[in-house]
Write a protein that holds these residues in place. Structure first.
Motif, PDB file in Angstrom:
ATOM      1  N   SER A   1       0.844  -1.195   0.000  1.00 55.60           N
ATOM      2  CA  SER A   1       0.000   0.000   0.000  1.00 55.60           C
ATOM      3  C   SER A   1       0.877   1.242   0.000  1.00 55.60           C
ATOM      4  O   SER A   1       2.049   1.188   0.396  1.00 55.60           O
ATOM      5  N   ASP A   2       0.297   2.371  -0.415  1.00 55.39           N
ATOM      6  CA  ASP A   2       1.083   3.608  -0.401  1.00 55.39           C
ATOM      7  C   ASP A   2       1.328   4.087   1.028  1.00 55.39           C
ATOM      8  O   ASP A   2       2.438   4.439   1.397  1.00 55.39           O
ATOM      9  N   LYS A   3       0.263   4.063   1.859  1.00 57.53           N
ATOM     10  CA  LYS A   3       0.419   4.579   3.223  1.00 57.53           C
ATOM     11  C   LYS A   3      -0.232   3.692   4.292  1.00 57.53           C
ATOM     12  O   LYS A   3      -0.097   3.967   5.479  1.00 57.53           O
ATOM     13  N   MET A   4      -0.941   2.633   3.893  1.00 57.98           N
ATOM     14  CA  MET A   4      -1.765   1.871   4.830  1.00 57.98           C
ATOM     15  C   MET A   4      -1.210   0.483   5.155  1.00 57.98           C
ATOM     16  O   MET A   4      -1.926  -0.377   5.637  1.00 57.98           O
ATOM     17  N   GLU A   5       0.073   0.257   4.863  1.00 55.59           N
ATOM     18  CA  GLU A   5       0.618  -1.087   5.083  1.00 55.59           C
ATOM     19  C   GLU A   5       0.556  -1.488   6.548  1.00 55.59           C
ATOM     20  O   GLU A   5       0.329  -2.657   6.869  1.00 55.59           O
ATOM     21  N   GLU A   6       0.705  -0.554   7.451  1.00 57.67           N
ATOM     22  CA  GLU A   6       0.671  -0.884   8.876  1.00 57.67           C
ATOM     23  C   GLU A   6      -0.692  -1.448   9.272  1.00 57.67           C
ATOM     24  O   GLU A   6      -0.784  -2.403  10.049  1.00 57.67           O
TER      25      GLU A   6
END
Length: 349
Positions: free
Chosen positions: A315-320
């Protein structure tokens, strides 16, 4: 079948003794087969007494199938009916494109003298049916614990691409349908741009259903064969045209080690992980992801769980957020049928 506590479904009538010992006909309508079951509600669950399968295309209407099911099994005074249909349901009516039938639940209720009748989108019905799954029905792709508290996503590739979810209200999970399978597919790599252009020439608008369905798997295969020029053995062409396409392609990949079939399955599974990611983000499904449908069940042993998880969490920013979401593959084939009956048994007091 009793309710699994891991699925705290909102079923307000489940504690009402007036909903016990009710006779129900549930039906799952599909392009190829229509499955009907005769159920009795009991002990906050269901007992399946009879189940029959009918070839959908041999009947002019669902009413004809329902009439035959009742006659075949000599059923009398059945109280309730519930249908799971592969399309949107609006005001008790549905016109599923793949069936070619006009369905009106009030007409069926009147014509067959049911005291109650319901019609649900098949993925919403499946979401209810998940509440009756046993732990052994769920194959963990990532994690092995309970579903977490939060919204849950359901992704189900089969004849079409079903997408649904559960909204978590703080205590219960409440199923709802979507038509997300018809949202537009977007390519990521240069080869996928070629694939998109190939599909665009065929369909105009390219939806995820053109990629993640039985037709979608065929689209991937013929792109590899016709555009990328991967060789197709003559014996395979005959088997694929005469048999069950998904089954024969899977066998050729696993048993015969045919490269084009292996690449087709690998590509399908990567796209499955991508759309699972999309759906999970759109629903903020921190409670979990459930993968269902004919194709994942058929190719389950081929899926590399670690690779799927790695592709899913990109994901661009939501991998966490994505890395902590439990993922399960549903092995039960009757969740829509069971869910339709469960809904009409207990959804209202």
């Amino acid at each position: 079948m009793i309710l699994n506590p891991k699925f705290p479904l909102y079923l307000p009538g489940v504690k009402n003794a007036g909903n016990d010992n009710i006779s129900i006909i549930g039906a799952n309508l599909r392009e190829d087969i229509t499955t009907l079951g005769y159920f009795i509600s009991a002990n906050e669950g269901l007992e399946l007494k009879i189940q029959n399968i009918y070839p959908t295309k041999e009947y002019a209407s669902f009413g004809d199938i329902l009439r035959k099911f009742i006659q075949d099994n000599q059923l009398e005074n059945v109280k309730r009916l519930s249908l799971a249909v592969p399309g949107p349901v609006l005001n008790g009516k549905s016109n599923p494109i793949r069936l070619g039938w006009n369905l009106d639940i009030e007409e069926l209720k009147r014509d067959f003298n049911f005291e109650r009748a319901d019609m649900l989108n098949d993925q919403e019905a499946s979401a209810y049916g998940m509440g009756l799954l046993e732990d052994s029905d769920l194959d963990p792709i990532y994690t092995s614990g309970n579903l977490e508290k939060g919204n849950v996503a359901i992704l189900a590739p089969g004849n079409g691409l079903g997408e649904a979810g559960y909204f978590f209200d703080g205590k219960y999970i409440r199923p709802f349908a979507t038509e997300g399978g018809h949202s537009e597919f977007s390519p990521r790599t240069n080869v996928e741009v070629e694939f998109y252009q190939f599909l665009n020439n065929i369909y105009g608008i390219v939806s995820w259903e053109n990629v993640l369905s039985k037709t979608g798997l065929f689209n991937i295969y013929r792109f590899l064969r016709d555009v990328k020029r991967h060789p197709e053995p003559e014996w395979l062409a005959e088997r694929l045209s005469e048999g069950n396409f998904v089954q024969e392609l899977y066998k050729a990949a696993v048993e015969d080690d045919v490269l084009i079939c292996k690449i087709a399955l690998d590509t399908f599974i990567e796209f499955l992980a991508r759309e699972a990611n999309n759906l999970t983000l759109k629903l903020k499904a921190t409670g979990g992801l459930l993968i269902s449908g004919d194709i994942p069940q058929e190719i389950r042993s081929y899926i590399d769980k670690d690779k799927f998880y790695e592709k899913f969490k990109i994901s661009d920013k939501m991998e966490e957020m994505l890395r902590n979401i439990p993922i399960y593959l549903n092995k039960n084939e009757n969740t829509a049928l069971n869910g339709a009956a469960l809904y009409t048994a207990y959804y209202q007091d």
